[in-house]
Design an enzyme around this catalytic site. Structure first.
Site, PDB file in Angstrom:
ATOM      1  N   ARG A   1       0.861  -1.177   0.000  1.00 32.69           N
ATOM      2  CA  ARG A   1       0.000   0.000   0.000  1.00 32.69           C
ATOM      3  C   ARG A   1       0.896   1.226   0.000  1.00 32.69           C
ATOM      4  O   ARG A   1       1.926   1.255   0.701  1.00 32.69           O
ATOM      5  CB  ARG A   1      -0.880   0.045   1.256  1.00 32.69           C
ATOM      6  CG  ARG A   1      -2.025  -0.941   1.273  1.00 32.69           C
ATOM      7  CD  ARG A   1      -3.146  -0.564   0.292  1.00 32.69           C
ATOM      8  NE  ARG A   1      -4.272  -1.476   0.363  1.00 32.69           N
ATOM      9  CZ  ARG A   1      -4.437  -2.540  -0.436  1.00 32.69           C
ATOM     10  NH1 ARG A   1      -3.561  -2.816  -1.381  1.00 32.69           N
ATOM     11  NH2 ARG A   1      -5.505  -3.311  -0.319  1.00 32.69           N
TER      12      ARG A   1
ATOM     13  N   GLU B   1      -3.797   7.054  -4.889  1.00 30.08           N
ATOM     14  CA  GLU B   1      -4.104   6.481  -6.211  1.00 30.08           C
ATOM     15  C   GLU B   1      -5.430   7.009  -6.745  1.00 30.08           C
ATOM     16  O   GLU B   1      -6.353   7.212  -5.967  1.00 30.08           O
ATOM     17  CB  GLU B   1      -4.178   4.951  -6.097  1.00 30.08           C
ATOM     18  CG  GLU B   1      -2.839   4.357  -5.738  1.00 30.08           C
ATOM     19  CD  GLU B   1      -2.892   2.866  -5.443  1.00 30.08           C
ATOM     20  OE1 GLU B   1      -3.934   2.224  -5.696  1.00 30.08           O
ATOM     21  OE2 GLU B   1      -1.898   2.339  -4.946  1.00 30.08           O
TER      22      GLU B   1
ATOM     23  N   HIS C   1      -0.982  -0.198  -9.768  1.00 28.79           N
ATOM     24  CA  HIS C   1      -1.604  -1.131  -8.809  1.00 28.79           C
ATOM     25  C   HIS C   1      -2.151  -2.372  -9.525  1.00 28.79           C
ATOM     26  O   HIS C   1      -3.359  -2.624  -9.547  1.00 28.79           O
ATOM     27  CB  HIS C   1      -2.723  -0.431  -8.023  1.00 28.79           C
ATOM     28  CG  HIS C   1      -3.078  -1.148  -6.750  1.00 28.79           C
ATOM     29  ND1 HIS C   1      -3.530  -0.519  -5.627  1.00 28.79           N
ATOM     30  CD2 HIS C   1      -3.055  -2.468  -6.428  1.00 28.79           C
ATOM     31  CE1 HIS C   1      -3.774  -1.404  -4.668  1.00 28.79           C
ATOM     32  NE2 HIS C   1      -3.491  -2.605  -5.139  1.00 28.79           N
TER      33      HIS C   1
HETATM   34  C1  8YV Z   1      -6.885  -5.107  -5.035  1.00 26.27           C
HETATM   35  C2  8YV Z   1      -5.052  -5.453  -3.615  1.00 26.27           C
HETATM   36  O1  8YV Z   1      -7.791  -5.921  -4.473  1.00 26.27           O
HETATM   37  O2  8YV Z   1      -5.503  -7.599  -2.789  1.00 26.27           O
HETATM   38  C3  8YV Z   1      -5.228  -6.433  -2.526  1.00 26.27           C
HETATM   39  O3  8YV Z   1      -5.077  -6.041  -1.368  1.00 26.27           O
HETATM   40  O4  8YV Z   1      -4.536  -4.420  -3.429  1.00 26.27           O
HETATM   41  C4  8YV Z   1      -5.544  -5.737  -4.972  1.00 26.27           C
HETATM   42  O5  8YV Z   1      -5.531  -7.072  -5.318  1.00 26.27           O
HETATM   43  C5  8YV Z   1      -7.247  -4.770  -6.394  1.00 26.27           C
HETATM   44  O6  8YV Z   1      -6.686  -3.549  -6.605  1.00 26.27           O
HETATM   45  C6  8YV Z   1      -8.726  -4.675  -6.581  1.00 26.27           C
HETATM   46  O7  8YV Z   1      -9.033  -3.404  -6.929  1.00 26.27           O
END
Ligand code: 8YV
Length: 318
Positions: A232, A261, A279
């Site tokens: 993150r 983002e 991402h």
């Molecule tokens: C998001 C992610 O889910 O799994 C996570 O924590 O950051 C990604 O896989 C993806 O960006 C869905 O929008």
């Protein structure tokens, strides 16, 4: 009477096919408040489908008095107010494990792309410079390098295993050592960064890890070091990161995630020692399909059998 489900953000056509067999589906644009059009239906909504980073906040949870389950697409669930859900006995689920391999591949892809300057060399060929100017400069290898993993969870362990192919020495920092792994543990993140060629950030987002990688860690990694972030954006102090890259206090970075983002600091755009991706850690057809299936399965099993498949750790006892 069919149950009502609220989709926050969007769902794939495959998820929608499944949802519409079981639910009347509504959409909410924002994770924080209920769209006015939905106000009259709020008490009918029993399930929410959302994304980890978009999530759902306390206000919207409070506006849905009969909500029973929040099923999130992604492993990270920092955007979900889990405590607000637990206070109401609402189940929260996420999609761990199915994305381990692809997110780990993204981390290693960034390590390779940054170290071998893949994007720069690609541009060199496309611009006709190879023919005009000759061979591109030599780059740095990832073979045999020391890699510090910040957060040795399921994805961190997958990265560590995959890095064995490159003969990397893997070490890690997390809140507590994991006695079951053989990698060296550092209790001190700054010390680990100082000893490593690469620092790979894999720890979950949220208040506990906000700006954990700050100036001290970045400077310890140093002018020869590379920061990789596939977790993150909030875990890294982005302003410090940009400044350190500008001043040469940090060698290079491979970044898949950002603080705000989809906005990325423009100062990074001109840097040849930085590779940026939007991402996409889990963003393959195969993995996203598995994640979507798990979002649906969690909801279906919860209503049919009273038990979700992959509750978040805080909800495992429910
Ligand atoms: C998001 C992610 O889910 O799994 C996570 O924590 O950051 C990604 O896989 C993806 O960006 C869905 O929008």
């Amino acid at each position: 009477m069919t149950r009502n489900l609220l989709v926050i953000g969007s769902a794939t056509p495959r998820m929608m096919d499944q949802f519409s067999k079981m639910f009347t589906v509504h959409f909410a644009e924002q994770g924080r408040t209920l769209a006015p059009a939905l106000a009259g239906k709020a008490d009918q909504i029993v399930a929410v489908s959302t994304y980890g980073d978009r999530g759902i906040g306390r206000d919207l949870i409070a506006a849905l008095p009969n909500l029973e389950i929040i099923s999130s697409y992604g492993v990270g669930y920092d955007g979900i107010d889990v405590q607000a859900a637990i206070d109401r006995g609402i189940m929260v689920t996420h999609t761990p494990n199915v994305l381990n391999a692809d997110v780990a591949n993204t981390a290693i892809m960034l390590m390779l792309a940054v170290s071998r300057r893949l994007v720069v060399d690609d541009a060199y060929v496309r611009a006709g410079r190879w023919a005009r100017e000759g061979a591109a400069p030599l780059r740095r290898s990832i073979e045999g390098k020391k890699v510090g993993i910040l957060g040795l969870g399921r994805i961190g362990e997958t990265i560590a295993e995959k890095l064995q192919v490159f003969d990397c020495e893997v070490v890690y920092h997390s809140r507590n050592p994991k006695p079951e792994v053989s990698y060296e543990y550092y209790g001190n993140l700054v010390m680990m960064a100082g000893d490593c060629d690469y620092l790979v950030v894999v720890t979950p987002g949220g208040s506990a890890t906000r700006k954990l990688v700050g100036r001290e860690v970045i400077e310890a990694l140093g002018p020869e070091g590379t920061l990789i972030n596939i977790a993150r954006g909030t875990v890294v102090d982005e302003a410090e990161l940009v400044a350190a890259l500008q001043d040469g206090r940090l060698g290079a970075a491979g970044l898949d995630v950002f603080e705000n983002e989809p906005h990325v600091p423009e100062a990074l755009f001109a840097m040849e020692n930085v590779v940026l991706t939007p991402h996409v850690g889990s963003a393959t057809e195969e993995t996203r399909r598995a994640m979507g299936d798990l979002v649906v399965e969690n909801i279906v099993r919860f209503f049919n059998e009273g038990k979700a498949v992959t509750p978040v750790p805080e909800c495992r006892g429910m």
